[in-house]
Design an enzyme around this catalytic site. Structure first.
Site, PDB file in Angstrom:
ATOM      1  N   SER A 126      39.232  23.864  20.285  1.00  0.00           N
ATOM      2  CA  SER A 126      40.079  22.670  20.233  1.00  0.00           C
ATOM      3  C   SER A 126      41.527  23.060  19.966  1.00  0.00           C
ATOM      4  O   SER A 126      41.800  24.042  19.261  1.00  0.00           O
ATOM      5  CB  SER A 126      39.576  21.781  19.091  1.00  0.00           C
ATOM      6  OG  SER A 126      40.495  20.757  18.820  1.00  0.00           O
ATOM      7  N   TYR A 150      37.531  20.798  10.015  1.00  0.00           N
ATOM      8  CA  TYR A 150      37.075  20.795  11.411  1.00  0.00           C
ATOM      9  C   TYR A 150      37.780  21.903  12.199  1.00  0.00           C
ATOM     10  O   TYR A 150      37.137  22.728  12.861  1.00  0.00           O
ATOM     11  CB  TYR A 150      37.335  19.432  12.059  1.00  0.00           C
ATOM     12  CG  TYR A 150      37.151  19.449  13.561  1.00  0.00           C
ATOM     13  CD1 TYR A 150      35.899  19.624  14.125  1.00  0.00           C
ATOM     14  CD2 TYR A 150      38.254  19.315  14.415  1.00  0.00           C
ATOM     15  CE1 TYR A 150      35.733  19.657  15.503  1.00  0.00           C
ATOM     16  CE2 TYR A 150      38.093  19.347  15.785  1.00  0.00           C
ATOM     17  CZ  TYR A 150      36.838  19.521  16.335  1.00  0.00           C
ATOM     18  OH  TYR A 150      36.694  19.568  17.698  1.00  0.00           O
ATOM     19  N   LYS A 154      36.312  25.541  13.891  1.00  0.00           N
ATOM     20  CA  LYS A 154      36.484  26.003  15.279  1.00  0.00           C
ATOM     21  C   LYS A 154      37.126  27.390  15.301  1.00  0.00           C
ATOM     22  O   LYS A 154      36.732  28.270  16.077  1.00  0.00           O
ATOM     23  CB  LYS A 154      37.350  25.012  16.056  1.00  0.00           C
ATOM     24  CG  LYS A 154      36.671  23.682  16.327  1.00  0.00           C
ATOM     25  CD  LYS A 154      35.566  23.839  17.350  1.00  0.00           C
ATOM     26  CE  LYS A 154      34.793  22.556  17.581  1.00  0.00           C
ATOM     27  NZ  LYS A 154      33.585  22.746  18.384  1.00  0.00           N
TER      28      LYS A 154
END
Ligand code: NAD
Ligand code: UDP
Length: 343
Positions: A126, A150, A154
């Site tokens: 992302s 988050y 990643k």
């Protein structure tokens, strides 16, 4: 046959669209999904689009026994790993859930792939890994300073996979950093169906257009942008899907690791999106300007040139099509996959 691709999280938004692109390119998707954020009825919609129901296994990517069985029983040539949790706010309140699902999920998958000698992997990363960028367009070489659990989950997986490829150079790994995925398949049969209250702009705008919601709250209009509202790089989900097929083809050309932005290279403001959606839908989108959303970045967009050079891929669909396809999906399926009108 060597064209069977394991698609973890393939019942979800991006995974389901990628299954369509895979089928169109002659691959066969095998979906592994625990349906924690998706609806099994997506499978019949996929069958309607592609003419053939995708193979589906309900299960968790952290289940090593299950993965070993899948790799034993199927002749899988590569893996696309979409399964994961993606709500930034939830990752702040429950980081262990996020690290457990996103990091452990990728780790268990990599272990099982290693044991099965399946060494082609495409990972859903992302733009969140960049954190607050110093400048736009953001190249892949920009520093990675993710600002929430988050994004860190990643980045951790990216680093783990890079270490793996370094130690075992016969792996073929693509780390694809998506910018803001929006839109839907042009059939209107599959699309994004956020469970609960959406946080992202495009689903909220489309819910206002269809009348599920009264108005949009615009999070700030005092940013240093052309109209004061935040700017993002929205990319059509079918362009993303085709980017994955291009990455798979690239992997077939030889081992290595690539890290690529999947972006359009162009930013659109909140009000640009509102206006484009009004054009596409013929509906007025009521909105009210409120305060800035905490933690928001004013503007960023990605540099897609490395993906163009490496994969021969570029996003082809513009904002008008993103809105038109979202609108078709929303209108035909006001209750998401619970709607049967489109079938
Ligand atoms: P999604 O929630 O629609 O799809 C994810 C799918 O994975 C869901 O079907 C869910 O049920 C499944 N899943 C979750 N945990 C699982 C587990 N442990 N085992 C098996 N299945 C599991 O999300 P999406 O928008 O399609 O995103 C796909 C991937 O792309 C995610 O990894 C996400 O972090 C990443 N990504 C998404 C965006 C975005 O804005 N949508 C942006 C950048 C990156
Ligand atoms: N946004 C908004 N109102 C909303 C949701 C989002 O004004 O109800 C704005 C948000 O501030 C940002 C842009 O829309 O400038 C995209 O937000 P989204 O959450 O979709 O993506 P992200 O910020 O995670 O890139």
């Amino acid at each position: 046959m060597d064209n069977l691709i394991l698609v973890t999280g393939g019942a979800g938004f991006i995974g389901s669209h990628t299954c369509v692109a895979l089928s169109a390119a002659g691959y066969r998707p095998l979906i592994l999904d625990n349906l924690n954020n998706s609806d099994v009825r997506v499978l019949e919609r996929l069958a309607k689009i592609t003419g053939r129901p995708p193979s589906f296994i309900k299960g968790d990517v952290r289940d090593r026994t299950l993965l070993d069985r899948i790799f034993r029983e199927h002749n899988i040539s590569g893996v696309m790993h979409f399964a994961g949790l993606k709500a930034v706010g939830d990752s702040v309140t429950d980081p262990i859930l996020y690290y457990g699902n996103n990091v452990t999920g990728a780790l268990v998958l990599a272990e099982a792939m290693q044991a099965a000698a399946v060494k082609t992997l495409i990972f859903s990363s992302s733009a969140t890994v960049y954190g607050t960028p110093e400048r736009s367009p953001i190249p892949e070489s920009a520093p990675c300073r993710p600002a929430n659990p988050y994004g860190r989950s990643k980045r951790m997986v990216e680093q783990m996979l890079a270490d793996l490829q370094h130690s075992q150079p016969d792996w073929r790994i693509s780390l694809l950093r998506y910018f803001n995925p929006v839109g839907a398949h042009q059939s209107g049969l599959i699309g994004e169906h956020p469970l609960g209250n959406p946080n992202n702009l495009m689903p909220l705008v489309s819910q206002v257009a269809v009348g599920v919601r009264d108005q949009l709250a615009v999070h700030g209009n005092d940013y240093p942008t052309h109209d004061g509202t935040g700017i993002r790089d929205y990319v059509h989900v079918m362009d993303l899907a085709e980017g994955h097929v291009a990455a798979l083809r690239h992997a077939a050309s030889g081992p290595g690791l690539v890290t690529l932005n999947l972006s359009t290279g162009q930013g659109a403001s909140v009000l640009d999106v509102v206006k484009a959606f009004e054009r596409a839908s013929g509906q007025r989108i009521a909105y009210e300007v409120g305060p800035r959303r905490p933690g928001d970045v004013a503007a960023y967009w990605g540099d897609p040139s490395l993906a163009q050079v490496t994969l021969g891929w570029r996003a082809r669909r513009g904002m008008d099509q993103m809105c038109a396809d979202t609108w078709r999906w929303q209108q035909q399926n006001p209750q998401g996959y619970e709607s049967d009108g489109a079938l």
